[in-house]
Design a protein around this motif. Structure first.
Motif, PDB file in Angstrom:
ATOM      1  N   ASP A 401      19.599 -12.000 -23.352  1.00 12.04           N
ATOM      2  CA  ASP A 401      18.311 -11.754 -22.694  1.00 12.04           C
ATOM      3  C   ASP A 401      18.002 -12.814 -21.614  1.00 12.04           C
ATOM      4  O   ASP A 401      17.523 -12.678 -20.644  1.00 12.04           O
ATOM      5  CB  ASP A 401      17.257 -11.588 -23.476  1.00 12.04           C
ATOM      6  CG  ASP A 401      17.364 -10.243 -24.209  1.00 12.04           C
ATOM      7  OD1 ASP A 401      18.062  -9.233 -23.949  1.00 12.04           O
ATOM      8  OD2 ASP A 401      16.948 -10.391 -25.704  1.00 12.04           O
ATOM      9  N   LEU A 402      18.238 -14.010 -22.028  1.00 14.36           N
ATOM     10  CA  LEU A 402      18.025 -15.120 -21.125  1.00 14.36           C
ATOM     11  C   LEU A 402      18.881 -15.209 -19.861  1.00 14.36           C
ATOM     12  O   LEU A 402      18.392 -15.584 -18.670  1.00 14.36           O
ATOM     13  CB  LEU A 402      18.281 -16.581 -21.809  1.00 14.36           C
ATOM     14  CG  LEU A 402      17.395 -16.821 -22.928  1.00 14.36           C
ATOM     15  CD1 LEU A 402      17.979 -17.993 -23.840  1.00 14.36           C
ATOM     16  CD2 LEU A 402      15.984 -17.256 -22.377  1.00 14.36           C
ATOM     17  N   TYR A 403      20.256 -14.745 -20.167  1.00 15.78           N
ATOM     18  CA  TYR A 403      20.921 -14.382 -18.905  1.00 15.78           C
ATOM     19  C   TYR A 403      20.669 -13.412 -18.080  1.00 15.78           C
ATOM     20  O   TYR A 403      20.519 -13.855 -16.695  1.00 15.78           O
ATOM     21  CB  TYR A 403      22.399 -14.282 -19.221  1.00 15.78           C
ATOM     22  CG  TYR A 403      23.322 -14.033 -18.293  1.00 15.78           C
ATOM     23  CD1 TYR A 403      24.189 -14.990 -17.758  1.00 15.78           C
ATOM     24  CD2 TYR A 403      23.913 -12.668 -17.883  1.00 15.78           C
ATOM     25  CE1 TYR A 403      24.822 -15.080 -16.720  1.00 15.78           C
ATOM     26  CE2 TYR A 403      24.639 -12.498 -16.654  1.00 15.78           C
ATOM     27  CZ  TYR A 403      25.289 -13.802 -16.010  1.00 15.78           C
ATOM     28  OH  TYR A 403      26.198 -13.618 -15.154  1.00 15.78           O
ATOM     29  N   GLU A 404      20.000 -12.363 -18.474  1.00 16.97           N
ATOM     30  CA  GLU A 404      19.456 -11.528 -17.178  1.00 16.97           C
ATOM     31  C   GLU A 404      18.347 -11.741 -16.605  1.00 16.97           C
ATOM     32  O   GLU A 404      17.911 -11.400 -15.646  1.00 16.97           O
ATOM     33  CB  GLU A 404      19.266  -9.984 -18.170  1.00 16.97           C
ATOM     34  CG  GLU A 404      20.526  -9.415 -18.817  1.00 16.97           C
ATOM     35  CD  GLU A 404      20.177  -7.840 -19.603  1.00 16.97           C
ATOM     36  OE1 GLU A 404      19.053  -8.028 -19.654  1.00 16.97           O
ATOM     37  OE2 GLU A 404      21.255  -7.567 -20.018  1.00 16.97           O
ATOM     38  N   SER A 405      17.362 -12.735 -17.151  1.00 19.59           N
ATOM     39  CA  SER A 405      16.094 -12.982 -16.576  1.00 19.59           C
ATOM     40  C   SER A 405      16.560 -14.231 -15.822  1.00 19.59           C
ATOM     41  O   SER A 405      15.717 -15.073 -15.276  1.00 19.59           O
ATOM     42  CB  SER A 405      15.117 -13.367 -17.602  1.00 19.59           C
ATOM     43  OG  SER A 405      15.692 -14.514 -18.455  1.00 19.59           O
ATOM     44  N   ASP A 406      17.826 -14.859 -15.926  1.00 21.58           N
ATOM     45  CA  ASP A 406      18.072 -16.264 -15.297  1.00 21.58           C
ATOM     46  C   ASP A 406      17.351 -17.530 -15.878  1.00 21.58           C
ATOM     47  O   ASP A 406      17.405 -18.430 -15.363  1.00 21.58           O
ATOM     48  CB  ASP A 406      17.576 -16.210 -13.676  1.00 21.58           C
ATOM     49  CG  ASP A 406      18.572 -15.217 -12.901  1.00 21.58           C
ATOM     50  OD1 ASP A 406      19.689 -15.093 -13.460  1.00 21.58           O
ATOM     51  OD2 ASP A 406      18.109 -14.690 -11.840  1.00 21.58           O
ATOM     52  N   THR A 498       6.434 -13.500 -29.853  1.00 24.89           N
ATOM     53  CA  THR A 498       6.829 -13.331 -28.467  1.00 24.89           C
ATOM     54  C   THR A 498       7.485 -14.869 -27.974  1.00 24.89           C
ATOM     55  O   THR A 498       6.960 -15.800 -28.562  1.00 24.89           O
ATOM     56  CB  THR A 498       6.087 -12.646 -27.544  1.00 24.89           C
ATOM     57  OG1 THR A 498       4.884 -13.510 -27.150  1.00 24.89           O
ATOM     58  CG2 THR A 498       5.662 -11.642 -27.996  1.00 24.89           C
ATOM     59  N   TYR A 499       8.425 -14.757 -27.219  1.00 26.93           N
ATOM     60  CA  TYR A 499       9.155 -15.839 -26.566  1.00 26.93           C
ATOM     61  C   TYR A 499       8.417 -15.959 -25.055  1.00 26.93           C
ATOM     62  O   TYR A 499       8.638 -14.914 -24.387  1.00 26.93           O
ATOM     63  CB  TYR A 499      10.649 -15.852 -26.845  1.00 26.93           C
ATOM     64  CG  TYR A 499      11.273 -15.875 -27.883  1.00 26.93           C
ATOM     65  CD1 TYR A 499      11.210 -17.046 -28.800  1.00 26.93           C
ATOM     66  CD2 TYR A 499      11.612 -14.676 -28.377  1.00 26.93           C
ATOM     67  CE1 TYR A 499      11.861 -16.911 -29.984  1.00 26.93           C
ATOM     68  CE2 TYR A 499      12.124 -14.559 -29.766  1.00 26.93           C
ATOM     69  CZ  TYR A 499      12.181 -15.725 -30.312  1.00 26.93           C
ATOM     70  OH  TYR A 499      12.950 -15.767 -31.703  1.00 26.93           O
ATOM     71  N   ASP A 500       7.765 -17.054 -24.728  1.00 31.10           N
ATOM     72  CA  ASP A 500       6.979 -16.883 -23.397  1.00 31.10           C
ATOM     73  C   ASP A 500       8.072 -17.705 -22.705  1.00 31.10           C
ATOM     74  O   ASP A 500       8.069 -19.117 -22.578  1.00 31.10           O
ATOM     75  CB  ASP A 500       5.827 -17.753 -23.626  1.00 31.10           C
ATOM     76  CG  ASP A 500       5.242 -17.552 -22.183  1.00 31.10           C
ATOM     77  OD1 ASP A 500       5.483 -16.969 -21.232  1.00 31.10           O
ATOM     78  OD2 ASP A 500       3.768 -18.131 -22.278  1.00 31.10           O
ATOM     79  N   PHE A 501       9.080 -17.038 -21.801  1.00 20.87           N
ATOM     80  CA  PHE A 501      10.056 -17.729 -21.122  1.00 20.87           C
ATOM     81  C   PHE A 501       9.232 -18.197 -19.750  1.00 20.87           C
ATOM     82  O   PHE A 501      10.113 -19.066 -18.877  1.00 20.87           O
ATOM     83  CB  PHE A 501      11.152 -16.929 -20.906  1.00 20.87           C
ATOM     84  CG  PHE A 501      11.987 -16.722 -22.050  1.00 20.87           C
ATOM     85  CD1 PHE A 501      12.304 -17.609 -23.080  1.00 20.87           C
ATOM     86  CD2 PHE A 501      12.295 -15.191 -22.248  1.00 20.87           C
ATOM     87  CE1 PHE A 501      12.941 -17.384 -24.268  1.00 20.87           C
ATOM     88  CE2 PHE A 501      13.028 -15.065 -23.695  1.00 20.87           C
ATOM     89  CZ  PHE A 501      13.285 -16.053 -24.447  1.00 20.87           C
ATOM     90  N   THR A 502       8.032 -17.716 -19.479  1.00 21.63           N
ATOM     91  CA  THR A 502       7.556 -18.056 -17.996  1.00 21.63           C
ATOM     92  C   THR A 502       6.880 -19.433 -18.036  1.00 21.63           C
ATOM     93  O   THR A 502       6.477 -20.069 -16.960  1.00 21.63           O
ATOM     94  CB  THR A 502       6.545 -17.026 -17.539  1.00 21.63           C
ATOM     95  OG1 THR A 502       5.745 -16.699 -18.625  1.00 21.63           O
ATOM     96  CG2 THR A 502       7.190 -15.623 -17.492  1.00 21.63           C
ATOM     97  N   SER A 503       6.420 -19.615 -19.356  1.00 20.44           N
ATOM     98  CA  SER A 503       5.859 -20.933 -19.567  1.00 20.44           C
ATOM     99  C   SER A 503       6.815 -22.179 -20.075  1.00 20.44           C
ATOM    100  O   SER A 503       7.112 -21.923 -21.255  1.00 20.44           O
ATOM    101  CB  SER A 503       4.871 -20.967 -20.632  1.00 20.44           C
ATOM    102  OG  SER A 503       3.706 -20.050 -20.030  1.00 20.44           O
TER     103      SER A 503
END
Length: 530
Positions: A401-406, A498-503
């Protein structure tokens, strides 16, 4: 450190220690640019660089809009009289406090017409230089251009008022004759700026005639200085030396030179020469199809002016000695950890890429940050790090998932305390981690960049494993540690499940003399002390 003669320098004080250290209790100190609830953050206001000077008296931040903001320390200074301090009903603060000093526009957006490429104004790195004549110097860089700024105090000059009535003595388009009796109403003339001095510009009626005996109590305008202000002036512009994006700049201990690094080259600059640099590292292959790695970070040794280290996307760190040759195409030492058997996957090389390296103050140790871990290296032990700290191991099942969202390409920075006993780095959900850097110090703290840093601190299971390394260091006490502070199951409840990857907290810095950490959460600068 192994120098040219092969002598081994004694380890820096504080690493390693024989007595355990008490854990630090981190508290909120200050916040600048706090975002209100529901407020939308502009892209240009997001902080992209943080740097303390070597004394800790000043702090600089850069943002994506090309601005540099300076803060200065206020505690411990004689801002009040002795009598006021004696009458104060509360003690002076015991931790560093800062206030806004000034800001200036360091870089502007540009366009490369030859390559049809837009050059962002975003500040990639800031580095303080040695103070000269009371002025502060700092280097700032975007993707292509480095600038040297001088920030100094200038006296602000003001002009006193003329006590003539402008309605009677000055021309406003009609022809008037001055009254012999001056008005008591003060006159505030329009000011013109030239050579840093404010000059009053008056339009006196050409028919104006002084009455017999003159005008009593006539006060002419005078220039006087009332206060001082910080003014920034660009002293040098170092441009047109990098074909790729600059990712690092680092000052040399000789106080005369510095390096700048991009993906394939490292250049050496003299502070006083802006139109010439020397290429000391070049890993660009003849055929770009043979390219296997890029430079990700570079830093000078803190005391040896001939030594520097740079990291690569393959997870290796190379230590080079500039005395060996003009082009340092051969390294003195290579720090690279062997991959465990059967652990290779599609993401192995991606997460192994080192995003930041820092030397400890004495230069004996190097801290590196890759996507999943922090690693502490002894320059006398190349085979493996002396300590590995797992920052967010709970994300390993989420790598796809991290790879797909860069997000897997996010570049987190790292820092060490001034005494070298602790290390810190950022993570997602605006969290940052603090670890003890010695075998006796098992500290592992997780804090959130907010006014209540401990509110969302998860309960982390203990899953620490240790293994002995060969006794190669002189102290004989170095033990490799693999510390997993995050554990696995419980952290999934963080941020409400949830994991907040935007912050993400990418940038942070440790005060060189005190336990104070400054970290950037979007457009806000949070500071904590212990």
């Amino acid at each position: 450190m192994i120098a040219g003669g092969g002598a081994i320098v004694a380890p820096a004080p504080g690493l390693p220690m024989s007595q355990p250290l008490p854990p630090l209790e981190w508290k909120f100190s200050q916040v600048f640019g706090e975002r209100a609830a529901g407020e939308e953050v502009q892209e240009v206001d997001i902080i992209s660089a943080i740097e303390f000077d070597k004394t800790g008296e000043h702090l600089a931040t850069g943002d994506r809009g090309g601005r540099v903001v300076l803060f200065e320390r206020t505690d411990g200074r004689d801002q009040r009289t002795r009598r006021e301090l004696e009458r104060a009903d509360h003690p002076a603060p015991r931790h560093p406090e800062y206030r806004y000093a000034t800001e200036f526009q360091s870089h502007e957006p540009e366009f490369d017409y030859l390559k049809s490429l837009e050059i962002e104004e975003k500040i990639n790195k800031i580095r303080w230089c040695d103070t000269t004549n009371g002025a502060r110097l700092l280097l700032s860089t975007n993707d292509k251009t480095i600038k040297l700024w001088k920030v100094s105090e200038k006296k602000v000059k003001n002009v006193s008022n003329l006590n003539l009535d402008p309605a009677q003595h000055l021309s406003n388009g009609n022809s008037m004759v001055a009254s012999p009796v001056p008005s008591s109403r003060p006159f505030s003339p329009r000011l013109m700026y030239g050579n840093g001095v404010k000059r009053p510009v008056t339009s006196i009626n050409p028919d104006f005639v002084f009455p017999p005996g003159g005008i009593p109590s006539l006060r002419l305008p005078t220039v006087w200085s009332a206060e001082t202000a910080l003014l920034a002036r660009c002293r040098r512009v170092y441009a047109n030396a990098h074909a790729y994006h600059i990712n690092s700049i680092s000052n040399n201990s000789d106080c005369e030179t510095y390096i700048s690094a991009d993906d394939l080259r490292i250049n050496l600059w003299n502070m006083e020469i802006s139109d010439q640099s020397f290429n000391i590292v070049d890993i660009k292959p003849v055929n770009m199809e043979d390219l296997t790695e890029v430079i990700t970070s570079a830093e000078f040794h803190p005391t040896h002016c001939n030594m520097l280290a740079y990291s690569s996307s393959k997870g290796s760190i190379r230590l080079i000695d500039m005395r060996q040759s003009a082009l340092c195409d051969r390294h003195s030492k290579l720090f690279e950890e062997a991959e465990p058997a059967g652990s290779r996957s599609f993401f192995t090389e991606i997460i192994a890429s080192i995003s930041d390296i820092k030397f400890a103050r004495g230069g004996r140790y190097i801290l590196s940050r890759d996507y999943m871990t922090l690693k502490l290296w002894d320059v006398n032990m190349e085979a493996s790090p002396i300590a590995t700290f797992k920052v967010h191991e709970y994300l390993r099942p989420k790598l796809c998932d991290l790879y797909e969202s860069d997000s897997i390409f996010d570049k987190f920075e790292c820092c060490l305390s001034g005494d070298g006993l602790r290390v810190a780095t950022g993570s997602y959900s605006n969290l940052f981690r603090v670890f003890g850097a010695t075998p006796e110090n098992e500290e592992a703290s997780t804090l959130e960049a907010s006014k209540s840093p401990n509110n969302r601190r998860p309960v982390l299971p203990s899953s620490k494993t240790t293994s002995r390394l060969a006794n190669l260091a002189r102290s004989g006490r170095l033990t490799r540690r693999v510390t997993d502070g995050d554990g696995s199951p419980g952290v999934s409840e963080l941020n409400g499940g949830t994991y907040d990857f935007t912050s993400k907290l990418l940038h942070l810095a440790w005060h060189p003399q005190a336990n104070v950490i400054a970290c950037a959460a979007s457009n806000s600068l949070y500071m904590y002390y212990a």
